[in-house]
Design a protein around this motif. Structure first.
Motif, PDB file in Angstrom:
ATOM      1  N   THR A   7       0.810  -1.210   0.000  1.00 32.99           N
ATOM      2  CA  THR A   7       0.000   0.000   0.000  1.00 32.99           C
ATOM      3  C   THR A   7       0.845   1.262   0.000  1.00 32.99           C
ATOM      4  OG1 THR A   7      -0.110  -0.014   2.401  1.00 32.99           O
ATOM      5  CG2 THR A   7      -1.911  -1.099   1.218  1.00 32.99           C
ATOM      6  N   GLU A   8       2.157   1.138  -0.156  1.00 36.40           N
ATOM      7  CA  GLU A   8       2.996   2.304  -0.107  1.00 36.40           C
ATOM      8  C   GLU A   8       3.529   2.641  -1.490  1.00 36.40           C
ATOM      9  OE1 GLU A   8       5.109  -1.301   0.205  1.00 36.40           O
ATOM     10  OE2 GLU A   8       3.852  -0.506   1.761  1.00 36.40           O
ATOM     11  N   PRO A   9       3.851   3.906  -1.734  1.00 38.12           N
ATOM     12  CA  PRO A   9       4.426   4.262  -3.020  1.00 38.12           C
ATOM     13  C   PRO A   9       5.819   3.663  -3.176  1.00 38.12           C
ATOM     14  CG  PRO A   9       4.396   6.154  -1.554  1.00 38.12           C
ATOM     15  CD  PRO A   9       3.678   5.044  -0.858  1.00 38.12           C
ATOM     16  N   THR A  10       6.253   3.452  -4.396  1.00 34.50           N
ATOM     17  CA  THR A  10       7.533   2.797  -4.619  1.00 34.50           C
ATOM     18  C   THR A  10       8.729   3.683  -4.315  1.00 34.50           C
ATOM     19  OG1 THR A  10       7.439   3.430  -6.942  1.00 34.50           O
ATOM     20  CG2 THR A  10       6.603   1.244  -6.360  1.00 34.50           C
ATOM     21  N   CYS A  11       8.585   5.012  -4.372  1.00 38.53           N
ATOM     22  CA  CYS A  11       9.728   5.901  -4.168  1.00 38.53           C
ATOM     23  C   CYS A  11      10.286   5.806  -2.752  1.00 38.53           C
ATOM     24  CB  CYS A  11       9.351   7.333  -4.496  1.00 38.53           C
ATOM     25  SG  CYS A  11       8.085   8.013  -3.414  1.00 38.53           S
ATOM     26  N   CYS A  12       9.451   5.614  -1.788  1.00 42.24           N
ATOM     27  CA  CYS A  12       9.907   5.577  -0.397  1.00 42.24           C
ATOM     28  C   CYS A  12       9.169   4.481   0.371  1.00 42.24           C
ATOM     29  CB  CYS A  12       9.706   6.934   0.262  1.00 42.24           C
ATOM     30  SG  CYS A  12       8.072   7.631  -0.020  1.00 42.24           S
ATOM     31  N   GLY A  13       8.814   3.426  -0.340  1.00 43.82           N
ATOM     32  CA  GLY A  13       8.005   2.355   0.241  1.00 43.82           C
ATOM     33  C   GLY A  13       8.638   1.670   1.431  1.00 43.82           C
ATOM     34  N   GLY A  14       9.944   1.494   1.390  1.00 44.02           N
ATOM     35  CA  GLY A  14      10.606   0.840   2.514  1.00 44.02           C
ATOM     36  C   GLY A  14      10.474   1.632   3.799  1.00 44.02           C
ATOM     37  N   ARG A  17       6.954   1.397   5.003  1.00 40.47           N
ATOM     38  CA  ARG A  17       6.714   0.059   5.559  1.00 40.47           C
ATOM     39  C   ARG A  17       7.173   0.020   7.014  1.00 40.47           C
ATOM     40  NH1 ARG A  17       9.594  -3.253   2.153  1.00 40.47           N
ATOM     41  NH2 ARG A  17       8.111  -2.624   0.566  1.00 40.47           N
ATOM     42  N   ILE A  18       8.290   0.669   7.318  1.00 43.01           N
ATOM     43  CA  ILE A  18       8.777   0.757   8.699  1.00 43.01           C
ATOM     44  C   ILE A  18       7.794   1.538   9.556  1.00 43.01           C
ATOM     45  CG2 ILE A  18      10.568   1.780  10.159  1.00 43.01           C
ATOM     46  CD1 ILE A  18      12.551   1.151   7.860  1.00 43.01           C
ATOM     47  N   ILE A  19       7.324   2.668   9.041  1.00 42.86           N
ATOM     48  CA  ILE A  19       6.359   3.494   9.780  1.00 42.86           C
ATOM     49  C   ILE A  19       5.087   2.707  10.034  1.00 42.86           C
ATOM     50  CG2 ILE A  19       4.892   5.542   9.633  1.00 42.86           C
ATOM     51  CD1 ILE A  19       7.240   6.857   8.049  1.00 42.86           C
ATOM     52  N   LYS A  20       4.625   1.970   9.036  1.00 40.19           N
ATOM     53  CA  LYS A  20       3.411   1.159   9.176  1.00 40.19           C
ATOM     54  C   LYS A  20       3.596   0.085  10.251  1.00 40.19           C
ATOM     55  CE  LYS A  20       0.267  -1.562   6.346  1.00 40.19           C
ATOM     56  NZ  LYS A  20       0.512  -2.945   6.687  1.00 40.19           N
ATOM     57  N   ALA A  21       4.762  -0.562  10.256  1.00 36.21           N
ATOM     58  CA  ALA A  21       5.032  -1.585  11.269  1.00 36.21           C
ATOM     59  C   ALA A  21       5.046  -0.973  12.669  1.00 36.21           C
ATOM     60  CB  ALA A  21       6.359  -2.281  10.976  1.00 36.21           C
ATOM     61  N   CYS A  22       5.626   0.208  12.793  1.00 35.36           N
ATOM     62  CA  CYS A  22       5.626   0.892  14.093  1.00 35.36           C
ATOM     63  C   CYS A  22       4.202   1.222  14.528  1.00 35.36           C
ATOM     64  CB  CYS A  22       6.470   2.159  14.023  1.00 35.36           C
ATOM     65  SG  CYS A  22       8.227   1.859  13.798  1.00 35.36           S
ATOM     66  N   ASN A  23       3.387   1.706  13.590  1.00 41.46           N
ATOM     67  CA  ASN A  23       1.996   2.019  13.925  1.00 41.46           C
ATOM     68  C   ASN A  23       1.232   0.771  14.343  1.00 41.46           C
ATOM     69  OD1 ASN A  23       2.358   4.714  13.434  1.00 41.46           O
ATOM     70  ND2 ASN A  23       1.534   4.658  11.369  1.00 41.46           N
ATOM     71  N   GLU A  24       1.550  -0.367  13.757  1.00 48.88           N
ATOM     72  CA  GLU A  24       0.890  -1.614  14.156  1.00 48.88           C
ATOM     73  C   GLU A  24       1.276  -2.003  15.582  1.00 48.88           C
ATOM     74  OE1 GLU A  24       1.870  -4.361  11.051  1.00 48.88           O
ATOM     75  OE2 GLU A  24       0.326  -3.567   9.728  1.00 48.88           O
ATOM     76  N   ILE A  25       2.503  -1.716  15.969  1.00 46.84           N
ATOM     77  CA  ILE A  25       2.913  -1.956  17.359  1.00 46.84           C
ATOM     78  C   ILE A  25       2.100  -1.073  18.293  1.00 46.84           C
ATOM     79  CG2 ILE A  25       4.808  -1.641  19.008  1.00 46.84           C
ATOM     80  CD1 ILE A  25       6.696  -2.554  16.735  1.00 46.84           C
ATOM     81  N   PHE A  26       1.936   0.199  17.932  1.00 49.79           N
ATOM     82  CA  PHE A  26       1.153   1.113  18.774  1.00 49.79           C
ATOM     83  C   PHE A  26      -0.299   0.657  18.860  1.00 49.79           C
ATOM     84  CE2 PHE A  26       4.262   4.346  16.902  1.00 49.79           C
ATOM     85  CZ  PHE A  26       5.231   4.000  17.814  1.00 49.79           C
ATOM     86  N   ASP A  27      -0.869   0.198  17.738  1.00 48.96           N
ATOM     87  CA  ASP A  27      -2.245  -0.303  17.745  1.00 48.96           C
ATOM     88  C   ASP A  27      -2.379  -1.519  18.653  1.00 48.96           C
ATOM     89  OD1 ASP A  27      -2.903   1.667  15.957  1.00 48.96           O
ATOM     90  OD2 ASP A  27      -3.012   0.334  14.214  1.00 48.96           O
ATOM     91  N   THR A  28      -1.345  -2.363  18.674  1.00 51.33           N
ATOM     92  CA  THR A  28      -1.380  -3.577  19.489  1.00 51.33           C
ATOM     93  C   THR A  28      -1.427  -3.252  20.978  1.00 51.33           C
ATOM     94  OG1 THR A  28      -0.168  -4.801  17.802  1.00 51.33           O
ATOM     95  CG2 THR A  28      -0.160  -5.723  20.016  1.00 51.33           C
ATOM     96  N   VAL A  29      -0.730  -2.204  21.397  1.00 49.95           N
ATOM     97  CA  VAL A  29      -0.688  -1.862  22.823  1.00 49.95           C
ATOM     98  C   VAL A  29      -1.785  -0.897  23.229  1.00 49.95           C
ATOM     99  CG1 VAL A  29       1.769  -2.318  23.029  1.00 49.95           C
ATOM    100  CG2 VAL A  29       0.998  -0.001  22.553  1.00 49.95           C
ATOM    101  N   GLY A  30      -2.618  -0.478  22.290  1.00 52.20           N
ATOM    102  CA  GLY A  30      -3.761   0.343  22.655  1.00 52.20           C
ATOM    103  C   GLY A  30      -3.726   1.768  22.149  1.00 52.20           C
ATOM    104  N   GLY A  31      -2.808   2.086  21.283  1.00 52.26           N
ATOM    105  CA  GLY A  31      -2.783   3.436  20.714  1.00 52.26           C
ATOM    106  C   GLY A  31      -1.431   4.088  20.836  1.00 52.26           C
ATOM    107  N   ASP A  32      -1.301   5.226  20.181  1.00 53.92           N
ATOM    108  CA  ASP A  32      -0.036   5.943  20.101  1.00 53.92           C
ATOM    109  C   ASP A  32       0.386   6.537  21.445  1.00 53.92           C
ATOM    110  OD1 ASP A  32       2.169   6.877  18.744  1.00 53.92           O
ATOM    111  OD2 ASP A  32       1.178   8.682  18.016  1.00 53.92           O
ATOM    112  N   GLU A  33      -0.557   6.836  22.300  1.00 53.34           N
ATOM    113  CA  GLU A  33      -0.241   7.461  23.583  1.00 53.34           C
ATOM    114  C   GLU A  33      -0.267   6.481  24.759  1.00 53.34           C
ATOM    115  OE1 GLU A  33       0.875  10.564  23.722  1.00 53.34           O
ATOM    116  OE2 GLU A  33       0.621  10.657  21.552  1.00 53.34           O
ATOM    117  N   SER A  34      -0.632   5.231  24.521  1.00 48.26           N
ATOM    118  CA  SER A  34      -0.670   4.236  25.597  1.00 48.26           C
ATOM    119  C   SER A  34       0.743   3.820  25.983  1.00 48.26           C
ATOM    120  CB  SER A  34      -1.431   2.989  25.142  1.00 48.26           C
ATOM    121  OG  SER A  34      -2.754   3.311  24.853  1.00 48.26           O
TER     122      SER A  34
END
Length: 99
Positions: A9-16, A19-36
């Protein structure tokens, strides 16, 4: 914790980097949000590392693609990825939030 970062789902110019940012956001979602804050000490370490990694990724994107501040003080720099929802395409962010 398990993150699914295999969707394209990321553009090819800076997809990698996105992808890192998306993985980090998934970690935050797992623990209950960005501020948890996780209760477990190991999870706190993962959370802190994800925060630092996401900040560093945004820093790299801004340095790679943003206009210099002295040229255009009001220019938008990069699209933000404030979610890990797989159903949203990052290309839709160009009309949405950016820094």
């Amino acid at each position: 914790m398990q993150c699914n970062t295999t969707t394209k789902t990321e553009p090819t110019c800076c997809g990698g980097i996105y992808r890192i940012i998306k993985a980090c956001n998934e970690i935050f979602d797992t623990v209950g949000g960005d501020e948890s804050v996780p209760a477990n000490e190991d999870n706190q370490n993962y959370y802190a590392q994800a925060k630092a990694l996401r900040a560093h990724s945004y820093f790299n994107l801004v340095n790679l693609y943003a206009k210099p501040y002295d040229i255009d003080k009001n220019a938008k720099a990069i699209p933000l990825l404030p979610f890990s929802n797989h159903s949203r395409d990052i290309r839709t962010l160009h009309s949405g939030g950016s820094v």
